[in-house]
Enzyme design. Structure first.
Site, PDB file in Angstrom:
ATOM      1  N   ASP A   1     -77.296 -53.050 -77.773  1.00 42.98           N
ATOM      2  CA  ASP A   1     -76.754 -52.134 -78.793  1.00 42.98           C
ATOM      3  C   ASP A   1     -75.549 -52.756 -79.494  1.00 42.98           C
ATOM      4  OD1 ASP A   1     -76.617 -49.761 -80.276  1.00 42.98           O
ATOM      5  OD2 ASP A   1     -75.228 -48.829 -78.875  1.00 42.98           O
TER       6      ASP A   1
ATOM      7  N   ILE B   1     -59.791 -40.318 -78.353  1.00 36.98           N
ATOM      8  CA  ILE B   1     -59.851 -41.534 -79.175  1.00 36.98           C
ATOM      9  C   ILE B   1     -61.006 -41.486 -80.164  1.00 36.98           C
ATOM     10  CG2 ILE B   1     -60.157 -44.039 -79.170  1.00 36.98           C
ATOM     11  CD1 ILE B   1     -58.796 -44.149 -76.465  1.00 36.98           C
TER      12      ILE B   1
ATOM     13  N   GLY C   1     -72.805 -41.572 -80.036  1.00 36.95           N
ATOM     14  CA  GLY C   1     -73.975 -40.789 -79.713  1.00 36.95           C
ATOM     15  C   GLY C   1     -74.095 -40.478 -78.238  1.00 36.95           C
TER      16      GLY C   1
END
Length: 307
Positions: free
Chosen positions: A135, A22, A26
């Protein structure tokens, strides 16, 4: 065979058949797999490096605490073939970063009202059980049905704790580390000042800042503080750049645009204690007026009203 395709066709733990690759970030690679026991498709996430591997198991435990319709469900964690696998709900759609790049330069303010309301609900649900994302960025937010945005799902709540190592090294190491870190490059435009100063002790208000920063981008098409290390001084100054709504969109969207920018300004504040809680952002969003119907796309051949 490339690294990103070598798992395709394999059976993981005698249960998950890997169907296709997919995407990757990182910290991880993401595959589509079929659960042979429950006959459903799942997202299979695999750590890419030592930083991800050492916290992958804990991330599954952390993210499993969050149960909300606007957060991708954690379905399991397994170790097989000397690797760790994180199993998550498979979402048919595209992330907001992809849509900004390939479908829209920006979203209209009424659409952003819907998106931000759902994001705030998902963030609030995670904060209620003590989970901080750290994040939040467009690429970690999935739009169900892609450009139709029928629903919003936040992903990688568990993975986010692992980002600390990579982000910390990138910020301390300067340009060279930042260039080598896909996670840091993607995260910096949305990072709160306290994440830059002391990422390990950043708490819930950091998610609120990130919500404000990505909301600014959704409605304007621009990152509020730029990208890369050049963004750091602007983030530390905590001054939201002024942005005027294009004249061509003012008639229809002026009220929603003003409401959205008010939320942005409340979230992007230097002091963490001065930012609203996720629950308070949800309350702000409850006063917004926006349509909830699924949007349609087509070609308009005749404009009776030029405005």
């Amino acid at each position: 065979m490339s690294e990103s395709t070598k798992l395709i066709g394999q059976m993981i733990a005698e249960r998950y058949e890997v169907k296709s690759f997919i995407n990757e970030g990182g910290m991880q690679e993401v595959y589509l797999a079929e659960d042979q026991l429950l006959r459903r498709f799942v997202a299979l996430k695999v750590p890419k490096n030592k930083h991800a591997l050492k916290r992958f198991r804990r991330s599954a435990v952390v993210s499993a605490r969050v149960n909300h319709s606007n957060v991708a469900k954690t379905l399991g964690y397994i170790e097989a073939h000397d690797r760790s696998f994180f199993i998550e709900e498979h979402i048919e759609g595209k992330d907001l970063g992809f849509l900004l790049k390939h479908n829209f330069r920006s979203f209209d303010p009424l659409w952003v009202c819907k998106i931000v309301h759902r994001l705030a609900k998902g963030i609030a649900a995670s904060h209620h059980v003590g989970v901080v994302h750290r994040d939040l960025k467009p690429s970690n937010i999935m739009s169900v049905d892609g450009p139709f945005v029928s629903e919003i799902k936040i992903t990688d709540f568990g993975i986010a704790k692992m980002v600390e190592d990579e982000l910390g090294e990138a910020i301390e190491g300067g340009d060279e580390s930042l260039t080598a870190s896909q996670t840091a490059i993607g995260a910096l435009p949305y990072m709160a000042p306290e994440l830059i100063h002391d990422i390990k002790n950043a708490d819930k208000p950091a998610d609120i800042w990130s919500l404000g920063a990505l909301t600014y981008e959704l409605v304007t098409g621009a990152k509020p503080f730029g990208t890369g290390l050049k963004a750091v001084p602007a983030i530390l100054a905590a001054k939201v750049p002024s942005y005027s709504q294009p004249q061509s969109r003012k008639t229809q969207f002026s009220s929603a645009f003003k409401d959205i920018m008010n939320i942005v300004h409340s979230c992007i504040v230097a002091s963490p204690s001065a930012r609203p809680s996720a629950d308070e952002v949800v309350s702000m969003c409850e006063s917004l007026c926006y349509p909830i119907e699924t949007r349609e796309f087509g070609r308009i051949s005749k404009f009776d009203n030029p405005s």
